[in-house]
Design an enzyme around this catalytic site. Structure first.
Site, PDB file in Angstrom:
ATOM      1  N   LYS A 192      26.558  39.623  33.365  1.00  0.00           N
ATOM      2  CA  LYS A 192      26.409  39.127  31.817  1.00  0.00           C
ATOM      3  C   LYS A 192      26.929  37.662  31.610  1.00  0.00           C
ATOM      4  O   LYS A 192      28.300  37.267  31.711  1.00  0.00           O
ATOM      5  CB  LYS A 192      27.131  39.836  31.017  1.00  0.00           C
ATOM      6  CG  LYS A 192      26.459  39.949  29.378  1.00  0.00           C
ATOM      7  CD  LYS A 192      26.800  38.946  28.474  1.00  0.00           C
ATOM      8  CE  LYS A 192      28.085  38.366  28.137  1.00  0.00           C
ATOM      9  NZ  LYS A 192      27.992  37.159  27.535  1.00  0.00           N
ATOM     10  N   CYS A 302      40.715  26.665  32.063  1.00  0.00           N
ATOM     11  CA  CYS A 302      41.906  27.645  31.777  1.00  0.00           C
ATOM     12  C   CYS A 302      43.042  27.172  32.388  1.00  0.00           C
ATOM     13  O   CYS A 302      44.236  27.388  32.209  1.00  0.00           O
ATOM     14  CB  CYS A 302      41.365  28.877  32.448  1.00  0.00           C
ATOM     15  SG  CYS A 302      41.015  28.884  34.117  1.00  0.00           S
ATOM     16  N   GLU A 399      45.902  27.852  23.589  1.00  0.00           N
ATOM     17  CA  GLU A 399      45.036  26.796  24.586  1.00  0.00           C
ATOM     18  C   GLU A 399      44.326  25.876  23.644  1.00  0.00           C
ATOM     19  O   GLU A 399      43.681  26.106  22.797  1.00  0.00           O
ATOM     20  CB  GLU A 399      43.909  27.821  25.152  1.00  0.00           C
ATOM     21  CG  GLU A 399      44.392  28.560  26.297  1.00  0.00           C
ATOM     22  CD  GLU A 399      43.243  29.082  27.035  1.00  0.00           C
ATOM     23  OE1 GLU A 399      42.348  30.116  26.606  1.00  0.00           O
ATOM     24  OE2 GLU A 399      42.804  28.856  28.081  1.00  0.00           O
TER      25      GLU A 399
HETATM   26  N1  NAD Z   1      41.517  32.552  34.536  1.00  0.00           N
HETATM   27  C1  NAD Z   1      40.323  32.045  34.659  1.00  0.00           C
HETATM   28  O1  NAD Z   1      39.898  32.005  36.023  1.00  0.00           O
HETATM   29  C2  NAD Z   1      39.533  31.556  33.754  1.00  0.00           C
HETATM   30  C3  NAD Z   1      38.303  30.589  34.013  1.00  0.00           C
HETATM   31  C4  NAD Z   1      37.552  30.156  33.011  1.00  0.00           C
HETATM   32  C5  NAD Z   1      37.828  30.593  31.789  1.00  0.00           C
HETATM   33  N2  NAD Z   1      39.000  31.192  31.353  1.00  0.00           N
HETATM   34  C6  NAD Z   1      39.260  31.289  29.977  1.00  0.00           C
HETATM   35  O2  NAD Z   1      38.164  31.768  29.126  1.00  0.00           O
HETATM   36  C7  NAD Z   1      38.327  31.021  28.026  1.00  0.00           C
HETATM   37  C8  NAD Z   1      37.118  30.178  27.725  1.00  0.00           C
HETATM   38  O3  NAD Z   1      35.920  30.929  27.750  1.00  0.00           O
HETATM   39  P1  NAD Z   1      34.721  31.553  26.500  1.00  0.00           P
HETATM   40  O4  NAD Z   1      35.005  30.865  25.371  1.00  0.00           O
HETATM   41  O5  NAD Z   1      33.829  31.872  27.209  1.00  0.00           O
HETATM   42  O6  NAD Z   1      35.720  32.998  26.646  1.00  0.00           O
HETATM   43  P2  NAD Z   1      35.118  34.335  25.895  1.00  0.00           P
HETATM   44  O7  NAD Z   1      36.506  35.249  26.043  1.00  0.00           O
HETATM   45  O8  NAD Z   1      34.945  33.925  24.268  1.00  0.00           O
HETATM   46  O9  NAD Z   1      33.915  34.749  26.538  1.00  0.00           O
HETATM   47  C9  NAD Z   1      33.730  35.268  27.736  1.00  0.00           C
HETATM   48  C10 NAD Z   1      32.496  36.045  28.191  1.00  0.00           C
HETATM   49  O10 NAD Z   1      32.869  37.079  27.389  1.00  0.00           O
HETATM   50  C11 NAD Z   1      31.829  37.599  26.803  1.00  0.00           C
HETATM   51  N3  NAD Z   1      32.198  38.181  25.626  1.00  0.00           N
HETATM   52  C12 NAD Z   1      32.673  37.896  24.478  1.00  0.00           C
HETATM   53  N4  NAD Z   1      32.984  38.775  23.652  1.00  0.00           N
HETATM   54  C13 NAD Z   1      32.856  40.186  24.511  1.00  0.00           C
HETATM   55  C14 NAD Z   1      32.605  41.369  24.214  1.00  0.00           C
HETATM   56  N5  NAD Z   1      33.173  42.051  23.140  1.00  0.00           N
HETATM   57  N6  NAD Z   1      32.372  42.230  25.175  1.00  0.00           N
HETATM   58  C15 NAD Z   1      31.655  41.845  26.405  1.00  0.00           C
HETATM   59  N7  NAD Z   1      31.583  40.303  26.739  1.00  0.00           N
HETATM   60  C16 NAD Z   1      32.210  39.554  25.728  1.00  0.00           C
HETATM   61  C17 NAD Z   1      31.097  36.045  26.326  1.00  0.00           C
HETATM   62  O11 NAD Z   1      29.887  36.194  25.813  1.00  0.00           O
HETATM   63  C18 NAD Z   1      31.416  35.166  27.689  1.00  0.00           C
HETATM   64  O12 NAD Z   1      30.263  35.648  28.407  1.00  0.00           O
HETATM   65  C19 NAD Z   1      39.558  30.592  27.749  1.00  0.00           C
HETATM   66  O13 NAD Z   1      40.480  31.315  27.221  1.00  0.00           O
HETATM   67  C20 NAD Z   1      39.787  30.157  29.119  1.00  0.00           C
HETATM   68  O14 NAD Z   1      41.126  29.662  29.543  1.00  0.00           O
HETATM   69  C21 NAD Z   1      39.770  31.805  32.169  1.00  0.00           C
HETATM   70  O1  SSN Z   2      38.534  27.551  33.511  1.00  0.00           O
HETATM   71  C1  SSN Z   2      39.064  27.889  34.424  1.00  0.00           C
HETATM   72  C2  SSN Z   2      38.535  27.817  35.958  1.00  0.00           C
HETATM   73  C3  SSN Z   2      38.964  26.514  36.721  1.00  0.00           C
HETATM   74  C4  SSN Z   2      39.065  26.509  37.961  1.00  0.00           C
HETATM   75  O2  SSN Z   2      38.362  27.421  38.842  1.00  0.00           O
HETATM   76  O3  SSN Z   2      39.686  25.473  38.807  1.00  0.00           O
END
Ligand code: NAD
Ligand code: SSN
Length: 499
Positions: A192, A302, A399
């Site tokens: 997804k 992130c 964040e």
């Molecule tokens: N730790 C990591 O490796 C990492 C990497 C990239 C991003 N992030 C984090 O992601 C966030 C930014 O990304 P975002 O805005 O897309 O996050 P998000 O949590 O809003 O969405 C992430 C994914 O989850 C889906 N989603 C949202 N609600 C859902 C539900 N109820 N059920 C199933 N899927 C659902 C979204 O459509 C998207 O595909 C930030 O908090 C960032 O720090 C973490």
């Molecule tokens: O947003 C988080 C992922 C960043 C990374 O993989 O370096």
């Protein structure tokens, strides 16, 4: 060539690229429309214009995708590891050959400058190459039991059908970081992708088909209704694994849903990285590191440095040097040659960034640079430095996800550790010091899954990426990455010398 002629060539290249992106759902090896016939629009965050409309999966499509993954699991797990590795290797080569297409597509749908998008293609492709090599190394062990009477055989098996959910900020790398180890381990999948940036995953799925991935192994269901489409899958006992990358808020909800079937999960969640600069640091190196840790991906990472914790004796000099470098960063659509900072992903994200900046300024911080959205089309925000931020200000606990650097000062190492650990997150920290012992001490005292020591970016396909505390569970990449898709089975064997 005149500017207008160049613009026409670029526009033509963009349209040809968009025309090559599959717009359907990929289920059991076939691209098809959503059962409802619905589509949703994908926009360019630099202009707000619609790039493409793609099929909008609903619950019925989600079920069909899981059916396909379940049906393919047994035969896929029997495919020799070397063959699975070779599919990944071919995919690595195809992505590398089409690097310019992937880079341009990511810039168009996500906004990052083209040079950064090229960097993501290299980073994202490397997961394919790394796990093509790891596919043949899912070793178990054989041993004699301590009492000598039996034999212990320990093997690794694929966990089974997985649901992979990815965020919008690294459209290629967040997908390959999950798909590659799952393929290497012998798992089938339903992906997804993020509804804001699904196009890169669509193109990547077509590349996986071209690389020889059998039908049903990778199924792709972009959707505008994430919860309604994936919720039933998470509760379906045939699903054996959920790997999620996204916000801590959504991750928490999914963990709760996953508890119903005791579903195995990997959670790569939010961060609030401290960037600690000691008084003995090489300040130019610290500023170079800060530019990477803050401005990579416009701060929409992130891993982005979210809190600059700087020794009080060097804070003013650090802020001045940092501001001088930040000032050189031109905001423009990522396809423009001068672009160093692209737009934020949408109006909601830009408004949230500005809300945090305004709150910090109202609480006494000073905007040394920037501090406002950029006028005009798209969701641009000025590169911003806030000095004199004080403990308790909202911007230090949430964040930011934008090109904004809040600076807070400290006076002792203990103070720096206390400030850095004062967060529910624990993904990554950055420390700048010339004293190696201090660097090692900080590594031991900081509550994070990763640490950049005199380095502003440490992401690497060969390293275990992941957090502690509310930044998540599990690791992606490195030797650990494939383990998330394998389970351990123990077979006890009777004494081969007995009767
Ligand atoms: N730790 C990591 O490796 C990492 C990497 C990239 C991003 N992030 C984090 O992601 C966030 C930014 O990304 P975002 O805005 O897309 O996050 P998000 O949590 O809003 O969405 C992430 C994914 O989850 C889906 N989603 C949202 N609600 C859902 C539900 N109820 N059920 C199933 N899927 C659902 C979204 O459509 C998207 O595909 C930030 O908090 C960032 O720090 C973490
Ligand atoms: O947003 C988080 C992922 C960043 C990374 O993989 O370096």
């Amino acid at each position: 060539m005149t500017v207008t002629a160049q613009a026409a060539v670029t526009a033509d290249r963009e349209s040809r690229l968009l025309a090559s992106v599959p717009t359907g759902l990929l289920i059991n090896g076939e691209w098809r429309d959503a059962a409802s016939g619905k589509t949703f629009d994908v926009e360019d965050p630099a202009t707000g214009k619609v790039l493409l409309s793609i099929a909008d999966a609903g619950a019925e499509d989600g079920a069909a995708a899981l059916d396909a993954a379940v049906a393919a699991q047994e035969s896929w797990a029997k495919v020799p590891p070397r063959e699975r590795g070779e599919i990944l290797r071919r995919a690595f080569e195809l992505v590398t050959e089409r690097a310019e297409d992937f880079a341009l597509l990511m810039t168009m749908e996500m906004g990052k400058p083209l040079a950064e998008a090229r960097g993501e293609v290299t980073y994202g492709a490397e997961f394919l190459r790394w796990f093509s090599e790891e596919a043949v190394r899912a070793f178990g062990r054989y041993s004699v039991a301590p009492d000598g009477k039996s034999r212990l055989l320990v093997t690794k098996k694929p966990v089974g059908p997985c649901l992979l959910i990815t965020p919008w900020n690294f459209p290629l790398a967040m997908a390959t970081r999950k798909i590659a180890p799952a393929v290497a381990a012998g798992c089938t999948m339903v992906l997804k992708s993020a509804n804001l940036t699904p196009l890169t995953s669509q193109l990547f799925a077509a590349v996986m088909q071209e690389a020889g991935l059998p039908a049903g192994v990778l199924n792709v269901i972009p959707t505008s209704t994430a919860g309604a489409t994936t919720g039933p899958l998470i509760k379906d006992a045939r699903l054996r694994k959920l790997s999620f990358t996204g916000s801590t808020e959504v991750g928490r909800r999914l963990l709760s849903d996953a508890s119903e079937t005791v579903l195995r999960t990997s959670m790569e969640l939010g961060g609030n990285a401290p960037f600690v600069v000691f008084d003995d640091a090489d300040l130019d190196a610290a500023v170079a590191g800060a530019m990477l840790a803050k401005l990579r991906n416009m701060g929409e990472a992130c891993t982005a440095a979210n809190r600059f914790i700087v020794h009080e004796s060097v804070a003013t000099e650090f802020a001045e040097k940092f501001a001088a470098k930040m000032k050189e960063m031109t905001t423009a659509r990522g396809t423009e040659p001068e672009s160093k900072v692209g737009p934020l992903i949408d109006a909601k994200s830009r408004d949230k960034v500005h809300e945090l900046v305004s709150d910090a300024v109202a609480s006494g911080a000073k905007a040394v640079l920037g501090g406002a959205p950029v006028d005009g089309p798209g969701y641009f925000y000025q590169p911003t430095i806030l000095a004199g931020v004080t403990e308790g200000t909202r911007i230090l606990s949430e964040e930011i996800f934008g090109p904004v650097a809040p600076i807070i000062t400290f006076s002792s190492e203990d103070d720096a550790v206390r400030l850095a650990n004062n967060t529910e997150y624990g993904l990554v920290a950055y420390v700048f010091t010339k004293d190696l012992n201090r660097g090692i001490r900080m590594g031991e005292r900081l509550e994070t899954g990763m640490l950049g020591l005199n380095a502003g970016v440490i992401s690497n396909a060969a390293a275990p990426f992941g957090g502690v505390k509310q930044s998540g569970l599990g690791r992606e990449g490195g030797l650990e990455g494939i383990e998330e898709y394998l389970y351990t089975q123990y077979i006890g064997i009777a004494d081969p010398y007995a009767g």
